[in-house]
Design a protein around this motif. Structure first.
Motif, PDB file in Angstrom:
ATOM      1  N   LEU A  12     167.599  90.762  79.150  1.00 25.39           N
ATOM      2  CA  LEU A  12     168.731  91.634  79.194  1.00 25.39           C
ATOM      3  C   LEU A  12     168.102  93.028  79.531  1.00 25.39           C
ATOM      4  N   SER A  13     168.604  93.727  80.183  1.00 32.79           N
ATOM      5  CA  SER A  13     168.828  95.063  79.909  1.00 32.79           C
ATOM      6  C   SER A  13     169.080  95.772  79.190  1.00 32.79           C
ATOM      7  N   ASN A  14     168.995  97.021  79.333  1.00 32.31           N
ATOM      8  CA  ASN A  14     169.961  97.653  78.318  1.00 32.31           C
ATOM      9  C   ASN A  14     171.047  97.707  77.893  1.00 32.31           C
ATOM     10  N   GLU A  15     171.212  98.385  79.252  1.00 35.99           N
ATOM     11  CA  GLU A  15     173.371  97.935  79.051  1.00 35.99           C
ATOM     12  C   GLU A  15     173.281  96.523  79.163  1.00 35.99           C
ATOM     13  N   GLN A  16     172.784  95.375  79.314  1.00 28.50           N
ATOM     14  CA  GLN A  16     172.973  94.066  78.617  1.00 28.50           C
ATOM     15  C   GLN A  16     173.466  93.964  77.837  1.00 28.50           C
ATOM     16  N   VAL A  17     172.189  94.726  76.589  1.00 31.36           N
ATOM     17  CA  VAL A  17     172.086  94.632  75.362  1.00 31.36           C
ATOM     18  C   VAL A  17     173.313  94.915  74.624  1.00 31.36           C
ATOM     19  N   ASP A  18     174.067  96.039  75.455  1.00 24.94           N
ATOM     20  CA  ASP A  18     174.868  96.879  74.915  1.00 24.94           C
ATOM     21  C   ASP A  18     175.748  95.801  74.799  1.00 24.94           C
ATOM     22  N   GLU A  19     176.303  95.313  76.079  1.00 23.91           N
ATOM     23  CA  GLU A  19     177.525  94.317  76.459  1.00 23.91           C
ATOM     24  C   GLU A  19     177.420  93.389  75.538  1.00 23.91           C
ATOM     25  N   VAL A  20     176.460  92.485  75.473  1.00 22.09           N
ATOM     26  CA  VAL A  20     176.437  91.661  74.258  1.00 22.09           C
ATOM     27  C   VAL A  20     176.854  91.904  73.251  1.00 22.09           C
ATOM     28  N   ALA A  21     176.195  92.756  73.341  1.00 21.52           N
ATOM     29  CA  ALA A  21     177.304  93.656  71.075  1.00 21.52           C
ATOM     30  C   ALA A  21     178.866  93.584  71.496  1.00 21.52           C
ATOM     31  N   ARG A  22     178.978  94.415  72.344  1.00 16.27           N
ATOM     32  CA  ARG A  22     180.303  94.365  72.779  1.00 16.27           C
ATOM     33  C   ARG A  22     180.532  93.481  72.651  1.00 16.27           C
ATOM     34  N   LEU A  23     180.552  92.332  73.430  1.00 17.36           N
ATOM     35  CA  LEU A  23     181.557  91.206  73.486  1.00 17.36           C
ATOM     36  C   LEU A  23     181.759  90.330  72.579  1.00 17.36           C
ATOM     37  N   CYS A  24     180.193  90.416  71.835  1.00 15.53           N
ATOM     38  CA  CYS A  24     180.154  90.143  70.405  1.00 15.53           C
ATOM     39  C   CYS A  24     181.383  90.491  69.654  1.00 15.53           C
ATOM     40  N   ALA A  25     180.855  91.665  69.423  1.00 15.91           N
ATOM     41  CA  ALA A  25     182.140  92.598  68.400  1.00 15.91           C
ATOM     42  C   ALA A  25     184.092  91.996  68.876  1.00 15.91           C
ATOM     43  N   GLU A  26     184.156  91.951  70.242  1.00 17.26           N
ATOM     44  CA  GLU A  26     185.521  91.375  70.280  1.00 17.26           C
ATOM     45  C   GLU A  26     185.887  90.066  70.329  1.00 17.26           C
ATOM     46  N   GLY A  27     184.588  89.278  69.814  1.00 14.76           N
ATOM     47  CA  GLY A  27     185.492  87.657  69.478  1.00 14.76           C
ATOM     48  C   GLY A  27     184.723  87.071  70.683  1.00 14.76           C
TER      49      GLY A  27
END
Length: 348
Positions: free
Chosen positions: A59-74
């Motif tokens: 994953l790119s750095n941007e994707q890592v951040d996006e994955v964390a956000r998606l996870c936090a949102e359920g």
């Protein structure tokens, strides 16, 4: 806000049946840039899951951040078809099963057994305190799970091993012994449950000091070889004392699991009330496990047949306890059994 959104969001039932919703603790346990499973994101607008990334792809750095956000949102999921990968990962950090509300009871039971099998195998090979500590932590996860609902012990009873090996025997004895204990004890503390689970799991640890050539011998043992086996209850007690983890239930389980009600057992030939309740429970669970497992000597029995044989042997085993066990198997009280010998694919 992210937590509130996750709590309020309605996830379609078919998605929860086919996918795990990953929480932050699970995500944090994955390699940050190369998750070991395929990831999916939930599309709120059309109420479906869409592929996000493939397992092992960086994953790119941007994707890592996006994955964390998606996870936090359920909104982050993994397919249940990746259960074997997912469970092997959680096995290394068993406390994660208590964090993941999307795991089914059967999946939690499988993961707990896999984890304890690995930890016990390590401890049996090297019974020292530093190796005991990871085993202890995982046992505490299992007892926490059962403490929340004691009927969850039935999921472990549906997962008895049928092939003989130290970790498998220890886990069978723990499951059967805990089930028996929970049938006869109505008022107990969490500490009591913890101690019983550990005592039953470690009851046979003295066998770790019996030479392999004796354990693996095909024919009858010579007197000097049998003597080594006869000493294992006392060896187990000394091992526990040496590692500074001895307590009453553990000492009783180790020292008394080969004692018999008529005084025909060993090492002290105790009789009747001289044998503690812990000792009587462990004796039944240990014998039952030995009877149902394939081995190079003796007859292998089906669980109901083994339970009936123990109930018929009222001279040597506590009849109240053996009747409870026989009745449960006779009435199909545990439901469909799972072949754990196939499910636990790590070498034990």
């Amino acid at each position: 806000m992210a937590v509130e959104a996750r709590t309020a969001r309605e996830i379609p039932h078919n998605i929860n049946e086919e996918y795990y919703q990953i929480n932050s603790e699970i995500l944090a346990s994955f390699p940050k840039y190369r998750p070991p499973v395929d990831l999916f994101c939930f599309r709120e607008d059309i109420k479906v899951l869409a592929p996000y990334s493939k397992k092992g792809v960086r994953l790119s750095n941007e994707q890592v951040d996006e994955v964390a956000r998606l996870c936090a949102e359920g909104n982050l999921f993994v397919s249940r078809s990746d259960h074997s990968v997912y469970s092997r990962h959680i096995v290394k950090q068993l406390d994660l099963v208590l964090q993941d509300n999307n795991l089914k009871e059967s999946e939690i039971a499988d993961i707990c057994i896999r984890a304890l099998a690995l930890r016990y195998t390590d401890f049996n090979a090297q019974p020292v305190k530093s190796v005991f500590e990871p085993l202890y932590r995982d046992v505490m996860v299992v007892t926490e799970y059962i403490w929340e609902d004691k009927h969850r012990i039935n999921a472990l009873m549906r997962r008895l091993f049928r092939k003989h090996q130290p970790a498998r025997h220890a886990l069978n004895t723990m499951s059967v012994g805990l089930w028996l204990w929970l049938q006869i004890v109505s008022d107990f503390r969490r500490k009591d449950l913890d101690r019983m689970a550990l005592a039953l799991l470690l009851h046979d640890v003295g066998m770790s000091k019996v030479p392999a050539f004796v354990l693996n011998k095909q024919g009858p043992l010579k007197p000097e070889e049998w003597e080594k086996v006869l000493l294992h209850p006392m060896v187990g007690v000394k091992l526990m004392q040496k590692t500074d983890i001895a307590f009453e239930e553990l000492l009783r389980a180790s020292f008394e699991h080969h004692e018999r009600m008529d005084g025909s057992g060993y090492p002290q030939k105790l009789k009747g009330s001289q044998i503690s309740r812990v000792g009587r429970i462990t004796a039944i669970a240990d014998s039952f496990s030995a009877m149902i497992c394939e081995k190079s000597y003796g007859q292998t029995r089906e669980p109901l047949e083994a339970a009936k044989n123990l109930a018929a042997d009222a001279q040597r085993y506590d009849p109240e306890l053996t009747k409870l066990l026989m009745s449960a198997f006779a009435t199909d009280g545990f439901g469909q059994f799972v072949d754990m010998d196939k499910n636990v694919d790590e070498p034990l």
